[in-house]
Motif scaffolding. Structure first.
Motif, PDB file in Angstrom:
ATOM      1  N   VAL A   1      38.479  42.398  51.264  1.00 35.55           N
ATOM      2  CA  VAL A   1      37.745  41.677  50.238  1.00 35.55           C
ATOM      3  C   VAL A   1      38.108  40.201  50.296  1.00 35.55           C
ATOM      4  O   VAL A   1      39.289  39.852  50.379  1.00 35.55           O
ATOM      5  CB  VAL A   1      38.058  42.232  48.838  1.00 35.55           C
ATOM      6  N   GLN A   2      37.094  39.372  50.267  1.00 35.04           N
ATOM      7  CA  GLN A   2      37.331  37.922  50.253  1.00 35.04           C
ATOM      8  C   GLN A   2      36.550  37.301  49.104  1.00 35.04           C
ATOM      9  O   GLN A   2      35.440  37.747  48.786  1.00 35.04           O
ATOM     10  CB  GLN A   2      36.906  37.299  51.583  1.00 35.04           C
ATOM     11  N   LEU A   3      37.145  36.298  48.515  1.00 36.36           N
ATOM     12  CA  LEU A   3      36.506  35.571  47.430  1.00 36.36           C
ATOM     13  C   LEU A   3      36.381  34.110  47.834  1.00 36.36           C
ATOM     14  O   LEU A   3      37.348  33.509  48.331  1.00 36.36           O
ATOM     15  CB  LEU A   3      37.332  35.683  46.142  1.00 36.36           C
ATOM     16  N   GLN A   4      35.216  33.558  47.598  1.00 34.71           N
ATOM     17  CA  GLN A   4      34.961  32.156  47.925  1.00 34.71           C
ATOM     18  C   GLN A   4      34.544  31.441  46.655  1.00 34.71           C
ATOM     19  O   GLN A   4      33.457  31.679  46.128  1.00 34.71           O
ATOM     20  CB  GLN A   4      33.853  32.055  48.982  1.00 34.71           C
ATOM     21  N   ALA A   5      35.422  30.562  46.176  1.00 39.49           N
ATOM     22  CA  ALA A   5      35.118  29.794  44.968  1.00 39.49           C
ATOM     23  C   ALA A   5      34.571  28.427  45.360  1.00 39.49           C
ATOM     24  O   ALA A   5      35.011  27.830  46.337  1.00 39.49           O
ATOM     25  CB  ALA A   5      36.368  29.632  44.119  1.00 39.49           C
ATOM     26  N   SER A   6      33.623  27.952  44.584  1.00 41.85           N
ATOM     27  CA  SER A   6      33.031  26.642  44.847  1.00 41.85           C
ATOM     28  C   SER A   6      32.448  26.075  43.562  1.00 41.85           C
ATOM     29  O   SER A   6      32.371  26.774  42.545  1.00 41.85           O
ATOM     30  CB  SER A   6      31.934  26.756  45.916  1.00 41.85           C
ATOM     31  N   GLY A   7      32.027  24.818  43.643  1.00 40.49           N
ATOM     32  CA  GLY A   7      31.349  24.215  42.507  1.00 40.49           C
ATOM     33  C   GLY A   7      32.135  23.184  41.744  1.00 40.49           C
ATOM     34  O   GLY A   7      31.622  22.557  40.820  1.00 40.49           O
ATOM     35  N   GLY A   8      33.396  23.013  42.088  1.00 37.04           N
ATOM     36  CA  GLY A   8      34.195  22.021  41.389  1.00 37.04           C
ATOM     37  C   GLY A   8      33.745  20.610  41.713  1.00 37.04           C
ATOM     38  O   GLY A   8      32.918  20.389  42.591  1.00 37.04           O
ATOM     39  N   GLY A   9      34.290  19.660  40.980  1.00 34.55           N
ATOM     40  CA  GLY A   9      33.942  18.272  41.218  1.00 34.55           C
ATOM     41  C   GLY A   9      34.455  17.383  40.111  1.00 34.55           C
ATOM     42  O   GLY A   9      35.254  17.805  39.274  1.00 34.55           O
ATOM     43  N   LEU A  10      33.973  16.153  40.129  1.00 35.80           N
ATOM     44  CA  LEU A  10      34.342  15.155  39.129  1.00 35.80           C
ATOM     45  C   LEU A  10      33.186  15.001  38.150  1.00 35.80           C
ATOM     46  O   LEU A  10      32.036  14.814  38.565  1.00 35.80           O
ATOM     47  CB  LEU A  10      34.642  13.826  39.815  1.00 35.80           C
ATOM     48  N   VAL A  11      33.490  15.075  36.872  1.00 35.77           N
ATOM     49  CA  VAL A  11      32.458  14.967  35.850  1.00 35.77           C
ATOM     50  C   VAL A  11      33.025  14.219  34.657  1.00 35.77           C
ATOM     51  O   VAL A  11      34.239  14.267  34.406  1.00 35.77           O
ATOM     52  CB  VAL A  11      31.947  16.372  35.453  1.00 35.77           C
ATOM     53  N   GLN A  12      32.179  13.549  33.932  1.00 36.04           N
ATOM     54  CA  GLN A  12      32.627  12.859  32.725  1.00 36.04           C
ATOM     55  C   GLN A  12      32.753  13.850  31.578  1.00 36.04           C
ATOM     56  O   GLN A  12      32.069  14.882  31.545  1.00 36.04           O
ATOM     57  CB  GLN A  12      31.642  11.763  32.347  1.00 36.04           C
ATOM     58  N   ALA A  13      33.614  13.508  30.643  1.00 29.89           N
ATOM     59  CA  ALA A  13      33.773  14.337  29.460  1.00 29.89           C
ATOM     60  C   ALA A  13      32.419  14.527  28.780  1.00 29.89           C
ATOM     61  O   ALA A  13      31.630  13.581  28.659  1.00 29.89           O
ATOM     62  CB  ALA A  13      34.767  13.707  28.499  1.00 29.89           C
ATOM     63  N   GLY A  14      32.159  15.751  28.361  1.00 29.62           N
ATOM     64  CA  GLY A  14      30.877  16.074  27.764  1.00 29.62           C
ATOM     65  C   GLY A  14      29.876  16.639  28.755  1.00 29.62           C
ATOM     66  O   GLY A  14      28.830  17.170  28.359  1.00 29.62           O
ATOM     67  N   GLY A  15      30.180  16.510  30.029  1.00 30.02           N
ATOM     68  CA  GLY A  15      29.283  16.991  31.063  1.00 30.02           C
ATOM     69  C   GLY A  15      29.455  18.472  31.356  1.00 30.02           C
ATOM     70  O   GLY A  15      30.193  19.183  30.667  1.00 30.02           O
ATOM     71  N   SER A  16      28.756  18.921  32.400  1.00 30.88           N
ATOM     72  CA  SER A  16      28.747  20.335  32.759  1.00 30.88           C
ATOM     73  C   SER A  16      28.978  20.526  34.256  1.00 30.88           C
ATOM     74  O   SER A  16      28.654  19.657  35.066  1.00 30.88           O
ATOM     75  CB  SER A  16      27.393  20.965  32.402  1.00 30.88           C
ATOM     76  N   LEU A  17      29.527  21.674  34.576  1.00 34.97           N
ATOM     77  CA  LEU A  17      29.664  22.120  35.959  1.00 34.97           C
ATOM     78  C   LEU A  17      29.468  23.626  35.977  1.00 34.97           C
ATOM     79  O   LEU A  17      29.738  24.309  34.979  1.00 34.97           O
ATOM     80  CB  LEU A  17      31.056  21.803  36.520  1.00 34.97           C
ATOM     81  N   ARG A  18      29.023  24.128  37.130  1.00 34.63           N
ATOM     82  CA  ARG A  18      28.936  25.571  37.283  1.00 34.63           C
ATOM     83  C   ARG A  18      29.757  25.975  38.508  1.00 34.63           C
ATOM     84  O   ARG A  18      29.465  25.542  39.624  1.00 34.63           O
ATOM     85  CB  ARG A  18      27.499  26.053  37.456  1.00 34.63           C
ATOM     86  N   LEU A  19      30.756  26.781  38.284  1.00 40.14           N
ATOM     87  CA  LEU A  19      31.568  27.310  39.375  1.00 40.14           C
ATOM     88  C   LEU A  19      30.994  28.634  39.840  1.00 40.14           C
ATOM     89  O   LEU A  19      30.429  29.395  39.052  1.00 40.14           O
ATOM     90  CB  LEU A  19      33.013  27.507  38.916  1.00 40.14           C
ATOM     91  N   SER A  20      31.170  28.889  41.127  1.00 37.45           N
ATOM     92  CA  SER A  20      30.706  30.149  41.706  1.00 37.45           C
ATOM     93  C   SER A  20      31.870  30.851  42.391  1.00 37.45           C
ATOM     94  O   SER A  20      32.725  30.191  42.990  1.00 37.45           O
ATOM     95  CB  SER A  20      29.608  29.899  42.740  1.00 37.45           C
ATOM     96  N   CYS A  21      31.866  32.151  42.333  1.00 36.30           N
ATOM     97  CA  CYS A  21      32.861  32.964  43.038  1.00 36.30           C
ATOM     98  C   CYS A  21      32.096  34.077  43.754  1.00 36.30           C
ATOM     99  O   CYS A  21      31.643  35.036  43.119  1.00 36.30           O
ATOM    100  CB  CYS A  21      33.883  33.534  42.077  1.00 36.30           C
ATOM    101  N   GLN A  22      31.929  33.906  45.047  1.00 40.10           N
ATOM    102  CA  GLN A  22      31.189  34.902  45.822  1.00 40.10           C
ATOM    103  C   GLN A  22      32.169  35.866  46.467  1.00 40.10           C
ATOM    104  O   GLN A  22      33.123  35.436  47.139  1.00 40.10           O
ATOM    105  CB  GLN A  22      30.326  34.242  46.886  1.00 40.10           C
TER     106      GLN A  22
END
Length: 126
Positions: A1-22
């Motif tokens: 089993v392998q897990l691949q996480a992605s979606g991180g980054g730099l964002v300003q406070a109040g903003g949004s991000l979506r992380l993925s774990c495949q």
């Protein structure tokens, strides 16, 4: 089993991000996935938990109402939608998986999980 996480980054406070774990190497949807995070100089902290058998979800108090965990069965991917991000959310986020359904009492124990993905870094600026 392998897990691949992605979606991180730099964002300003109040903003949004979506992380993925495949996940790969596991065909059944009846497993449990959790997101953990670790900020510099701090202990690892559980963020959210998703139990595949009944789609049960749990959130840490610090993210409740702002983060949402969900799963796309067709893509073998669990998402962590993070809204209204705060500077305090800055951390390396990792996903973890355990075969089968995990009782909620153990949901936030890192030792409950067998497989871990690499982290994805989230930085929230003020």
């Amino acid at each position: 089993v392998q897990l691949q996480a992605s979606g991180g980054g730099l964002v300003q406070a109040g903003g949004s991000l979506r992380l993925s774990c495949q996940s790969s190497g596991i065909s059944s949807g009846y497993h449990t996935i959790a997101w953990f995070r670790q900020a510099p100089g701090k202990e690892r902290e559980a963020v959210s938990y998703y139990r595949g058998g009944d789609r049960k979800t749990i959130y840490a108090d610090s993210v409740k109402g702002r983060f949402t965990i969900s799963r796309d069965d067709a893509k073998n991917t669990v998402y962590l939608q993070m809204n209204r991000l705060q500077v305090e959310d800055t951390a390396v986020y990792s996903c973890a998986l355990r075969r089968g359904n995990l009782i909620t009492g153990l949901a936030f124990h890192p030792s409950s999980y067998t497989y871990w993905g690499q982290g994805t870094e989230v930085t929230v600026s003020s």
